[in-house]
Motif scaffolding. Structure first.
Motif, PDB file in Angstrom:
ATOM      1  N   MET A   1      17.372   7.855   1.390  1.00  0.00           N
ATOM      2  CA  MET A   1      15.957   7.657   1.722  1.00  0.00           C
ATOM      3  C   MET A   1      15.369   8.982   2.192  1.00  0.00           C
ATOM      4  SD  MET A   1      13.535   5.473   1.728  1.00  0.00           S
ATOM      5  CE  MET A   1      11.888   5.313   2.356  1.00  0.00           C
ATOM      6  N   SER A   2      14.056   9.185   1.982  1.00  0.00           N
ATOM      7  CA  SER A   2      13.380  10.407   2.400  1.00  0.00           C
ATOM      8  C   SER A   2      13.416  10.539   3.915  1.00  0.00           C
ATOM      9  CB  SER A   2      11.925  10.385   1.903  1.00  0.00           C
ATOM     10  OG  SER A   2      11.279   9.217   2.332  1.00  0.00           O
ATOM     11  N   ARG A   3      12.984  11.683   4.382  1.00  0.00           N
ATOM     12  CA  ARG A   3      13.002  11.930   5.821  1.00  0.00           C
ATOM     13  C   ARG A   3      12.124  10.915   6.546  1.00  0.00           C
ATOM     14  NH1 ARG A   3      11.963  16.723   3.546  1.00  0.00           N
ATOM     15  NH2 ARG A   3       9.796  16.630   4.228  1.00  0.00           N
ATOM     16  N   MET A   4      12.617  10.427   7.683  1.00  0.00           N
ATOM     17  CA  MET A   4      11.846   9.468   8.475  1.00  0.00           C
ATOM     18  C   MET A   4      10.526  10.099   8.897  1.00  0.00           C
ATOM     19  SD  MET A   4      12.855   7.450  11.994  1.00  0.00           S
ATOM     20  CE  MET A   4      14.265   6.678  11.219  1.00  0.00           C
ATOM     21  N   GLY A   5       9.450   9.375   8.685  1.00  0.00           N
ATOM     22  CA  GLY A   5       8.140   9.855   9.079  1.00  0.00           C
ATOM     23  C   GLY A   5       7.360  10.496   7.950  1.00  0.00           C
ATOM     24  N   ASP A   6       7.965  10.681   6.755  1.00  0.00           N
ATOM     25  CA  ASP A   6       7.217  11.193   5.615  1.00  0.00           C
ATOM     26  C   ASP A   6       6.063  10.254   5.311  1.00  0.00           C
ATOM     27  OD1 ASP A   6       8.940  13.263   5.404  1.00  0.00           O
ATOM     28  OD2 ASP A   6       9.701  12.770   3.410  1.00  0.00           O
ATOM     29  N   VAL A   7       4.893  10.820   4.979  1.00  0.00           N
ATOM     30  CA  VAL A   7       3.701  10.025   4.719  1.00  0.00           C
ATOM     31  C   VAL A   7       3.137  10.383   3.352  1.00  0.00           C
ATOM     32  CG1 VAL A   7       1.346   9.487   5.456  1.00  0.00           C
ATOM     33  CG2 VAL A   7       3.147   9.806   7.172  1.00  0.00           C
ATOM     34  N   LEU A   8       2.807   9.373   2.582  1.00  0.00           N
ATOM     35  CA  LEU A   8       2.154   9.550   1.287  1.00  0.00           C
ATOM     36  C   LEU A   8       0.809   8.836   1.360  1.00  0.00           C
ATOM     37  CD1 LEU A   8       2.365  10.596  -1.625  1.00  0.00           C
ATOM     38  CD2 LEU A   8       3.424   8.410  -2.242  1.00  0.00           C
ATOM     39  N   ALA A   9      -0.267   9.617   1.317  1.00  0.00           N
ATOM     40  CA  ALA A   9      -1.617   9.068   1.458  1.00  0.00           C
ATOM     41  C   ALA A   9      -2.266   8.906   0.094  1.00  0.00           C
ATOM     42  CB  ALA A   9      -2.467   9.969   2.345  1.00  0.00           C
ATOM     43  N   GLY A  10      -2.887   7.754  -0.114  1.00  0.00           N
ATOM     44  CA  GLY A  10      -3.618   7.482  -1.339  1.00  0.00           C
ATOM     45  C   GLY A  10      -4.985   6.925  -1.020  1.00  0.00           C
ATOM     46  N   PHE A  11      -5.592   6.272  -1.994  1.00  0.00           N
ATOM     47  CA  PHE A  11      -6.900   5.662  -1.768  1.00  0.00           C
ATOM     48  C   PHE A  11      -6.725   4.379  -0.957  1.00  0.00           C
ATOM     49  CE2 PHE A  11      -7.349   7.871  -5.912  1.00  0.00           C
ATOM     50  CZ  PHE A  11      -8.279   8.826  -5.515  1.00  0.00           C
ATOM     51  N   HIS A  12      -7.413   4.278   0.154  1.00  0.00           N
ATOM     52  CA  HIS A  12      -7.468   3.089   1.003  1.00  0.00           C
ATOM     53  C   HIS A  12      -6.216   2.836   1.842  1.00  0.00           C
ATOM     54  CE1 HIS A  12     -11.035   2.407  -1.248  1.00  0.00           C
ATOM     55  NE2 HIS A  12     -10.430   1.922  -2.323  1.00  0.00           N
ATOM     56  N   ALA A  13      -5.155   3.632   1.683  1.00  0.00           N
ATOM     57  CA  ALA A  13      -3.940   3.367   2.445  1.00  0.00           C
ATOM     58  C   ALA A  13      -3.058   4.599   2.502  1.00  0.00           C
ATOM     59  CB  ALA A  13      -3.162   2.203   1.835  1.00  0.00           C
ATOM     60  N   ALA A  14      -2.150   4.620   3.468  1.00  0.00           N
ATOM     61  CA  ALA A  14      -1.119   5.656   3.578  1.00  0.00           C
ATOM     62  C   ALA A  14       0.202   4.958   3.846  1.00  0.00           C
ATOM     63  CB  ALA A  14      -1.462   6.644   4.688  1.00  0.00           C
ATOM     64  N   TRP A  15       1.239   5.395   3.140  1.00  0.00           N
ATOM     65  CA  TRP A  15       2.575   4.824   3.322  1.00  0.00           C
ATOM     66  C   TRP A  15       3.432   5.781   4.126  1.00  0.00           C
ATOM     67  CZ3 TRP A  15       4.630   2.192  -1.779  1.00  0.00           C
ATOM     68  CH2 TRP A  15       3.710   1.201  -2.190  1.00  0.00           C
ATOM     69  N   GLU A  16       4.023   5.267   5.190  1.00  0.00           N
ATOM     70  CA  GLU A  16       4.948   6.055   6.008  1.00  0.00           C
ATOM     71  C   GLU A  16       6.365   5.532   5.760  1.00  0.00           C
ATOM     72  OE1 GLU A  16       5.908   7.048  10.723  1.00  0.00           O
ATOM     73  OE2 GLU A  16       3.896   6.359  10.114  1.00  0.00           O
ATOM     74  N   PHE A  17       7.226   6.437   5.315  1.00  0.00           N
ATOM     75  CA  PHE A  17       8.577   6.043   4.921  1.00  0.00           C
ATOM     76  C   PHE A  17       9.527   6.208   6.097  1.00  0.00           C
ATOM     77  CE2 PHE A  17       6.251   7.453   1.230  1.00  0.00           C
ATOM     78  CZ  PHE A  17       6.483   6.434   0.316  1.00  0.00           C
ATOM     79  N   GLU A  18      10.202   5.105   6.438  1.00  0.00           N
ATOM     80  CA  GLU A  18      11.169   5.120   7.521  1.00  0.00           C
ATOM     81  C   GLU A  18      12.548   4.766   6.960  1.00  0.00           C
ATOM     82  OE1 GLU A  18       9.635   2.711  10.665  1.00  0.00           O
ATOM     83  OE2 GLU A  18       7.857   3.974  10.934  1.00  0.00           O
ATOM     84  N   SER A  19      13.556   4.833   7.789  1.00  0.00           N
ATOM     85  CA  SER A  19      14.921   4.678   7.304  1.00  0.00           C
ATOM     86  C   SER A  19      15.191   3.311   6.689  1.00  0.00           C
ATOM     87  CB  SER A  19      15.919   4.942   8.435  1.00  0.00           C
ATOM     88  OG  SER A  19      15.707   4.018   9.505  1.00  0.00           O
ATOM     89  N   ASP A  20      14.507   2.270   7.196  1.00  0.00           N
ATOM     90  CA  ASP A  20      14.783   0.921   6.706  1.00  0.00           C
ATOM     91  C   ASP A  20      13.546   0.159   6.272  1.00  0.00           C
ATOM     92  OD1 ASP A  20      13.614   0.626   9.158  1.00  0.00           O
ATOM     93  OD2 ASP A  20      15.099  -0.775   9.963  1.00  0.00           O
ATOM     94  N   SER A  21      12.403   0.831   6.213  1.00  0.00           N
ATOM     95  CA  SER A  21      11.173   0.125   5.887  1.00  0.00           C
ATOM     96  C   SER A  21      10.083   1.101   5.450  1.00  0.00           C
ATOM     97  CB  SER A  21      10.677  -0.672   7.105  1.00  0.00           C
ATOM     98  OG  SER A  21      10.365   0.203   8.185  1.00  0.00           O
ATOM     99  N   VAL A  22       8.996   0.528   4.976  1.00  0.00           N
ATOM    100  CA  VAL A  22       7.784   1.292   4.666  1.00  0.00           C
ATOM    101  C   VAL A  22       6.659   0.702   5.499  1.00  0.00           C
ATOM    102  CG1 VAL A  22       6.145   1.997   2.894  1.00  0.00           C
ATOM    103  CG2 VAL A  22       8.553   1.730   2.306  1.00  0.00           C
ATOM    104  N   LEU A  23       6.005   1.538   6.286  1.00  0.00           N
ATOM    105  CA  LEU A  23       4.859   1.107   7.079  1.00  0.00           C
ATOM    106  C   LEU A  23       3.594   1.490   6.327  1.00  0.00           C
ATOM    107  CD1 LEU A  23       3.560  -0.028   9.648  1.00  0.00           C
ATOM    108  CD2 LEU A  23       3.745   2.263  10.648  1.00  0.00           C
ATOM    109  N   ILE A  24       2.804   0.493   5.965  1.00  0.00           N
ATOM    110  CA  ILE A  24       1.572   0.712   5.208  1.00  0.00           C
ATOM    111  C   ILE A  24       0.394   0.564   6.159  1.00  0.00           C
ATOM    112  CG2 ILE A  24       0.189  -0.018   3.244  1.00  0.00           C
ATOM    113  CD1 ILE A  24       2.710  -1.260   2.045  1.00  0.00           C
ATOM    114  N   ARG A  25      -0.364   1.633   6.300  1.00  0.00           N
ATOM    115  CA  ARG A  25      -1.559   1.609   7.152  1.00  0.00           C
ATOM    116  C   ARG A  25      -2.787   1.658   6.252  1.00  0.00           C
ATOM    117  NH1 ARG A  25       0.192   2.752  12.373  1.00  0.00           N
ATOM    118  NH2 ARG A  25       2.144   3.934  12.548  1.00  0.00           N
ATOM    119  N   TYR A  26      -3.681   0.693   6.441  1.00  0.00           N
ATOM    120  CA  TYR A  26      -4.863   0.601   5.592  1.00  0.00           C
ATOM    121  C   TYR A  26      -6.062   1.251   6.263  1.00  0.00           C
ATOM    122  CZ  TYR A  26      -1.871  -2.861   3.393  1.00  0.00           C
ATOM    123  OH  TYR A  26      -0.812  -3.487   2.804  1.00  0.00           O
ATOM    124  N   GLU A  27      -6.870   1.918   5.454  1.00  0.00           N
ATOM    125  CA  GLU A  27      -8.098   2.521   5.960  1.00  0.00           C
ATOM    126  C   GLU A  27      -9.102   1.425   6.307  1.00  0.00           C
ATOM    127  OE1 GLU A  27      -9.622   5.075   2.975  1.00  0.00           O
ATOM    128  OE2 GLU A  27      -8.072   6.626   3.234  1.00  0.00           O
TER     129      GLU A  27
END
Length: 284
Positions: A1-27
């Motif tokens: 898995m990618s480094r904990m805390g990596d963030v990929l931002a797109g339209f209307h949301a950003a995904w934060e990659f953690e060791s066991d999950s993906v946290l999706i934050r919506y704009e």
């Protein structure tokens, strides 16, 4: 898995990659789909993901998407495939020039998947309660243990008025049926393992949607929360909430007045009028 805390931002949301999950934050904004704004964020464990896809999108975009396992997420279970692509909370739309980066994260996610097939229980958290929304014929509310329908005299059928306002303990329910208001005759129906009336406008365990009533961003999280509570099984605690608080006298008076109108119109018999009036007065 990618480094904990990596963030990929797109339209209307950003995904934060953690060791066991993906946290999706919506704009939050006028262009963000209302369902996303209502959800705020979603954390989806890797154990809840069935597949990861990356496909070309519209107008110079690419779409990274995670597909929850069947039975893993109460929101997608309640939606039952009725959400349109632009309302899917697990799609991240990105500019096409970020395709290589999106492919990297897609590969990283796929490498972290260890389970597939139907999940035995919900792995994604349900929307938080209390929740409420206005349908065409009622106000629906849920406190985590009991669902309540309070009928509107302007929209509820005579059958629902005769039945009176309803309270349903989650321990008495077997499931939830949600039909999107974006299709003809949308509704929310509580299932109790018994024969259902053919029409939802006649079913005291259902509320019907209409133009401006029961919108997806209000009614779907509600349905998901109820479904999750039913699956968890709240036990005897749910029955405690069924009685509910004492009603406002003004509200009771208004309901008796409307009941009298139905009686005068011949829609309610003398016996039904007397019984229902006594029931309403007992709630004071």
């Amino acid at each position: 898995m990618s480094r904990m805390g990596d963030v990929l931002a797109g339209f209307h949301a950003a995904w934060e990659f953690e060791s066991d999950s993906v946290l999706i934050r919506y704009e939050r904004g006028i262009r963000t789909p209302k369902l996303f704004s209502a959800l705020g964020e979603r954390r989806i464990p890797l154990a809840a993901i069935e597949a990861v896809t990356l496909e070309p999108g519209r107008r110079g975009t690419v779409v990274l998407r995670v597909v929850p396992r069947p039975g893993a997420d109460p929101l997608t279970e309640a939606a039952a495939g009725q959400l349109k692509d632009n309302g899917d909370p697990y799609r991240l739309v990105l500019p096409a020039e970020r395709e290589a980066l999106a492919e990297y994260y897609a590969d990283e996610l796929r490498a972290g998947l260890t389970e597939s097939g139907p999940a035995e229980r919900f792995l994604v958290a349900a929307p938080q309660v209390p929740l409420s929304f206005k349908a065409y014929d009622a106000k629906a509310s849920f406190d985590g243990r009991t669902v309540r329908f309070r009928w509107f005299w302007t929209g509820a059928s005579s059958a629902k008025w005769k039945a009176g306002d309803q309270s349903f303990a989650v321990s008495d329910l077997s499931g939830v049926e949600w039909r999107s208001p974006e299709v003809f005759e949308g509704h929310l129906r509580l299932l109790r393992g018994e024969d259902l009336p053919p029409q939802t406008d006649q079913d005291p365990a259902a509320v019907v949607f209409g133009l401006g009533y029961g919108a997806v961003h209000e009614s779907l999280p509600f349905a998901a929360a109820v479904l999750a509570a039913v699956r968890r099984g709240r036990g005897p605690m749910a029955a405690v909430a069924a009685a509910g608080p004492r009603r406002d006298p003004a509200d009771v008076a208004e309901r008796i007045r409307h009941l009298g109108d139905l009686h005068s119109a011949g829609l309610v018999t003398d016996e039904e009028f007397s019984a229902k009036k006594a029931e309403l007065l007992a709630e004071l």
